[in-house]
Scaffold this motif. Structure first.
Motif: not given
Length: 190
Positions: A132-143
Motif C-alpha cells: 500500500k502507499i506509505q508516506q513519511q517525513r525525512f530529514f536531510l543532513q542539512n536539516g
C-alpha cells in the motif's frame, strides 16, 4: 435467593442480554475513529499526488516488469510534464526501486548514477510488506525536511517495484499550505 437475584437482574425472560449485546455492538462500531476532513490544500495535494502515482504506475509497469532500465528512464522523462505540473514551483524527485528497495532509476537524474539501496528504510519496508502507499517525513543532513510518498508497483497482485516521490516540506507548505501534521494524516490509499 439465587433465583431472586437472577430474576431481579436479568428479568424473568433474560431481556438484558440482548440489550447488552446491542449496546456493545453500538459502542464498538459507533466509536470508530474517522479520518479528519482535509483542508482544501491538503485535499488538492492528495489528489495531485494520487493522479501522479496513477500515471507513473501505468507508464512504468511494462519497463519495470521487463527490467528495462532504459525504458524506465524514458518512461520517467515521458511522465515529466504531469510531474512538473504537480509541483511547478517546488523541487521534487521521483525514484523507481526494485522489490528489494534498490534504485533502478531516478528523475531528475542526480549524483553518480549508481544504484542506491533503500531496503533498510522504514518507509520502503512498510510499502513492500503492506503493498500500500506509505508516506513519511525525512530529514536531510542539512536539516531540511522532505515529504516522501512511496507506492508499490503491482502486476497481478505481485510486487514488481516501488515508485517514490520526494517533495520539499517547505515548498509543499508554500504551494498547498500543507503542514507536517496534515501530510502525515493523509490516507493515500482511500
Amino acid at each position: 435467593m439465587r433465583n431472586l437475584l437472577r430474576r431481579s437482574f436479568f428479568g424473568d425472560q433474560g431481556r438484558v442480554w440482548p440489550v447488552l449485546l446491542v449496546s456493545a455492538v453500538i459502542l464498538l462500531f459507533g466509536c470508530q475513529a474517522r479520518e479528519a476532513p482535509l483542508s482544501p490544500g491538503a485535499a488538492t495535494f492528495k489528489e495531485e499526488i494520487k493522479n501522479c502515482l496513477t500515471n507513473l504506475s501505468a507508464t512504468l509497469l511494462e519497463p519495470v516488469v521487463n527490467k528495462d532500465l532504459a525504458g524506465i528512464r524514458a518512461a520517467l522523462e515521458k511522465v515529466e510534464s504531469p510531474a512538473v505540473k504537480l509541483c511547478r514551483l517546488c523541487p521534487f524527485e521521483i525514484g523507481v526501486l526494485n522489490p528489494a528497495g534498490e534504485t533502478l532509476a531516478a528523475y531528475p537524474a542526480k549524483g553518480d548514477g549508481k544504484a542506491k539501496n533503500f531496503s533498510n528504510y522504514d518507509l520502503i519496508i512498510k510499502a513492500i510488506n503492506s503493498k500500500k502507499i506509505q508516506q513519511q517525513r525525512f530529514f536531510l543532513q542539512n536539516g531540511s525536511e522532505l515529504y516522501l510518498i512511496c507506492a508499490p508497483l503491482l502486476s497481478e497482485d505481485k510486487l514488481i517495484g516501488l515508485v517514490a516521490i520526494a517533495i520539499s516540506s517547505e515548498d509543499a507548505a508554500k504551494r498547498w499550505g500543507l503542514t507536517e501534521k496534515e501530510f502525515m494524516a493523509i490516507d493515500f490509499n482511500s
